[in-house]
Design a protein around this motif. Sequence first.
Motif, PDB file in Angstrom:
ATOM      1  N   TRP A   1       0.814  -1.222   0.000  1.00 40.72           N
ATOM      2  CA  TRP A   1       0.000   0.000   0.000  1.00 40.72           C
ATOM      3  C   TRP A   1       0.849   1.275   0.000  1.00 40.72           C
ATOM      4  N   ILE A   2       2.155   1.151   0.099  1.00 39.62           N
ATOM      5  CA  ILE A   2       2.998   2.343   0.207  1.00 39.62           C
ATOM      6  C   ILE A   2       2.824   3.296  -0.971  1.00 39.62           C
ATOM      7  N   PRO A   3       2.785   2.815  -2.232  1.00 35.37           N
ATOM      8  CA  PRO A   3       2.557   3.764  -3.336  1.00 35.37           C
ATOM      9  C   PRO A   3       1.246   4.534  -3.199  1.00 35.37           C
ATOM     10  N   HIS A   4       0.204   3.857  -2.741  1.00 33.98           N
ATOM     11  CA  HIS A   4      -1.094   4.524  -2.538  1.00 33.98           C
ATOM     12  C   HIS A   4      -0.997   5.564  -1.431  1.00 33.98           C
ATOM     13  N   ILE A   5      -0.342   5.213  -0.341  1.00 35.84           N
ATOM     14  CA  ILE A   5      -0.208   6.136   0.794  1.00 35.84           C
ATOM     15  C   ILE A   5       0.551   7.387   0.368  1.00 35.84           C
ATOM     16  N   LYS A   6       1.602   7.212  -0.422  1.00 35.85           N
ATOM     17  CA  LYS A   6       2.379   8.355  -0.905  1.00 35.85           C
ATOM     18  C   LYS A   6       1.556   9.204  -1.877  1.00 35.85           C
ATOM     19  N   LYS A   7       0.803   8.541  -2.742  1.00 35.48           N
ATOM     20  CA  LYS A   7      -0.033   9.269  -3.694  1.00 35.48           C
ATOM     21  C   LYS A   7      -1.100  10.086  -2.964  1.00 35.48           C
ATOM     22  N   LEU A   8      -1.529   9.571  -1.839  1.00 32.35           N
ATOM     23  CA  LEU A   8      -2.537  10.263  -1.029  1.00 32.35           C
ATOM     24  C   LEU A   8      -1.960  11.498  -0.340  1.00 32.35           C
ATOM     25  N   GLY A   9      -0.637  11.586  -0.298  1.00 34.44           N
ATOM     26  CA  GLY A   9       0.009  12.741   0.317  1.00 34.44           C
ATOM     27  C   GLY A   9       0.362  12.542   1.776  1.00 34.44           C
ATOM     28  N   ALA A  10       0.162  11.338   2.311  1.00 34.91           N
ATOM     29  CA  ALA A  10       0.499  11.078   3.710  1.00 34.91           C
ATOM     30  C   ALA A  10       1.993  10.797   3.842  1.00 34.91           C
ATOM     31  N   ASN A  11       2.588  11.337   4.883  1.00 36.09           N
ATOM     32  CA  ASN A  11       4.009  11.098   5.134  1.00 36.09           C
ATOM     33  C   ASN A  11       4.279  10.604   6.551  1.00 36.09           C
ATOM     34  N   ALA A  12       3.231  10.101   7.193  1.00 38.80           N
ATOM     35  CA  ALA A  12       3.365   9.483   8.514  1.00 38.80           C
ATOM     36  C   ALA A  12       2.246   8.465   8.683  1.00 38.80           C
ATOM     37  N   ILE A  13       2.566   7.342   9.297  1.00 37.01           N
ATOM     38  CA  ILE A  13       1.552   6.317   9.582  1.00 37.01           C
ATOM     39  C   ILE A  13       1.405   6.161  11.092  1.00 37.01           C
ATOM     40  N   TYR A  14       0.173   6.165  11.524  1.00 37.89           N
ATOM     41  CA  TYR A  14      -0.131   5.796  12.913  1.00 37.89           C
ATOM     42  C   TYR A  14      -0.741   4.404  12.874  1.00 37.89           C
TER      43      TYR A  14
ATOM     44  N   CYS B   1       8.600  -1.310   8.579  1.00 39.90           N
ATOM     45  CA  CYS B   1       9.024   0.007   9.060  1.00 39.90           C
ATOM     46  C   CYS B   1      10.205   0.526   8.255  1.00 39.90           C
ATOM     47  N   ASP B   2      11.137  -0.348   7.931  1.00 36.19           N
ATOM     48  CA  ASP B   2      12.294   0.069   7.132  1.00 36.19           C
ATOM     49  C   ASP B   2      11.852   0.597   5.775  1.00 36.19           C
ATOM     50  N   GLU B   3      10.922  -0.102   5.137  1.00 36.32           N
ATOM     51  CA  GLU B   3      10.475   0.328   3.812  1.00 36.32           C
ATOM     52  C   GLU B   3       9.680   1.624   3.895  1.00 36.32           C
ATOM     53  N   LEU B   4       8.899   1.789   4.946  1.00 33.83           N
ATOM     54  CA  LEU B   4       8.183   3.044   5.130  1.00 33.83           C
ATOM     55  C   LEU B   4       9.174   4.197   5.285  1.00 33.83           C
ATOM     56  N   HIS B   5      10.187   3.992   6.108  1.00 31.83           N
ATOM     57  CA  HIS B   5      11.182   5.047   6.306  1.00 31.83           C
ATOM     58  C   HIS B   5      11.935   5.350   5.020  1.00 31.83           C
ATOM     59  N   GLU B   6      12.230   4.327   4.240  1.00 33.89           N
ATOM     60  CA  GLU B   6      12.925   4.541   2.964  1.00 33.89           C
ATOM     61  C   GLU B   6      12.085   5.390   2.013  1.00 33.89           C
ATOM     62  N   ASN B   7      10.773   5.363   2.197  1.00 34.66           N
ATOM     63  CA  ASN B   7       9.861   6.138   1.365  1.00 34.66           C
ATOM     64  C   ASN B   7       9.457   7.465   2.010  1.00 34.66           C
ATOM     65  N   GLY B   8      10.180   7.850   3.057  1.00 33.29           N
ATOM     66  CA  GLY B   8       9.933   9.134   3.686  1.00 33.29           C
ATOM     67  C   GLY B   8       8.700   9.183   4.557  1.00 33.29           C
ATOM     68  N   ILE B   9       8.273   8.028   5.062  1.00 36.76           N
ATOM     69  CA  ILE B   9       7.068   7.943   5.888  1.00 36.76           C
ATOM     70  C   ILE B   9       7.442   7.623   7.334  1.00 36.76           C
ATOM     71  N   LYS B  10       7.096   8.495   8.253  1.00 32.47           N
ATOM     72  CA  LYS B  10       7.357   8.285   9.679  1.00 32.47           C
ATOM     73  C   LYS B  10       6.420   7.211  10.231  1.00 32.47           C
ATOM     74  N   VAL B  11       6.810   6.614  11.363  1.00 34.25           N
ATOM     75  CA  VAL B  11       6.031   5.534  11.974  1.00 34.25           C
ATOM     76  C   VAL B  11       5.732   5.869  13.434  1.00 34.25           C
ATOM     77  N   VAL B  12       4.447   5.859  13.779  1.00 30.47           N
ATOM     78  CA  VAL B  12       3.991   6.081  15.156  1.00 30.47           C
ATOM     79  C   VAL B  12       3.181   4.865  15.588  1.00 30.47           C
TER      80      VAL B  12
END
Length: 438
Positions: free
Chosen positions: A37-50, A84-95
Amino acid sequence: MWSDKSVFYQIYPLGFCGAPFENDGVSNSRIQKVREWIPHIKKLGANAIYFSPVFESDTHGYNTRDYTKIDCRLGTNEDFAQVCDELHENGIKVVLDGVFNHVGRGFWAFKDVLEKRWDSPYKDWFHISFDGNSNYNDGLWYEGWEGNFDLVKLNLKNEAVVTLILDAIKGWVEEFHIDGLRLDVAYCLDRDFLKRLRWFCKTEFGEDFLLLGELLHGDYNQFVNEEMLHSCTNYECYKGLYSSFNSMNMFEIVHSLLRQFGPENWTLYRGKHLLCFVDNHDVSRIASILSNEKHLPVIYGMLMGMPGIPCIYYGSEWGAKADKKEGDPALRACFEEPLENELTEWIGKCAKAHQESDALCNGDFTSIILTNKQCIFQRRTDSQRVLVAINADSEPYTAHFDAKCGQAVDLITGELHDFGGGSELPPYSVQFWDMETV
């Protein structure tokens, strides 16, 4: 703080991944689905996941069994570390969800108390009376969260309990490199514990480790301050958002925003960044609440334009429906793959405008025009002034006001907007006008 310029995406992992409700003890690497889902999350403009709870639990995640182990229904610690590693590589923070007020009946220390009674070294980890009985006929009484006895309240005055929690958090940072915590039912947590937690996280992980608490009503300043939390859930504005559209009364949400962030000396939260949302895992999805489906893109535009940190709940970005009356599992559905439509495209554009605008992320709040069906408000910093114009009506509306400039740039389209002769707001519209960027 990095979160001040973020757009969050909330995932409830056990539902998102289609895990069985009861913990069946079978390990399955379902959490890897997030990577798809990472491409979709990035396309949506989100840069952090809770992420809602991910650790071993009895059923729904909030009845923890083990703070150190990813729930077997989601996979292994190694699986989640890869995510988490892949999210961070895509500029997405993790909470991650920090569920520290209570644990499940399957929590190892509570099971020891049930077995050994007075002889258990963990009997003071909970609020227990051996002179009473529980709803489960344990032959002892214990405090449960708000009368829910599958959620065993922890004694956060006990140093061993606090040490266990802090050690677990340190392990999460070392193993998953998380960027912050969302604290479940923060309004129930011992305030000395919250101060200790803030000091610990600041000392161990630095100033940018986010502590965001779940607060409902009352004065958020009691918890969001220099000693405790950085931010909290803005439930006051959650209600004001959908109610304003359903009753066609923009006065409600604007009144809340003025009370919280307005120009008056008594404003409560000016300078603070609260987590704002139109739905989450505990309430009906917004598409099931709004009485007019054409308000769906408008309410997301409002979310991205008002003060705060916007948060999108997975699935709602394409208009998925679910009613709280159907039970919590209905709110926490499994979608095989993300859908993309006009709504997701619109949210993505609004999220981009939000993140790239200093005024929308950090600006103050002033009401310019307010009617039952329309509102225009200003967000301003030293470097930028943005007007957010909303028309919730089915008819166009011409707004007459002193814009203090002749033209502005539309942050969504990039086109020039001319203020001569009044500004026409199309039906069911949201516009972001950059009035001046210094």
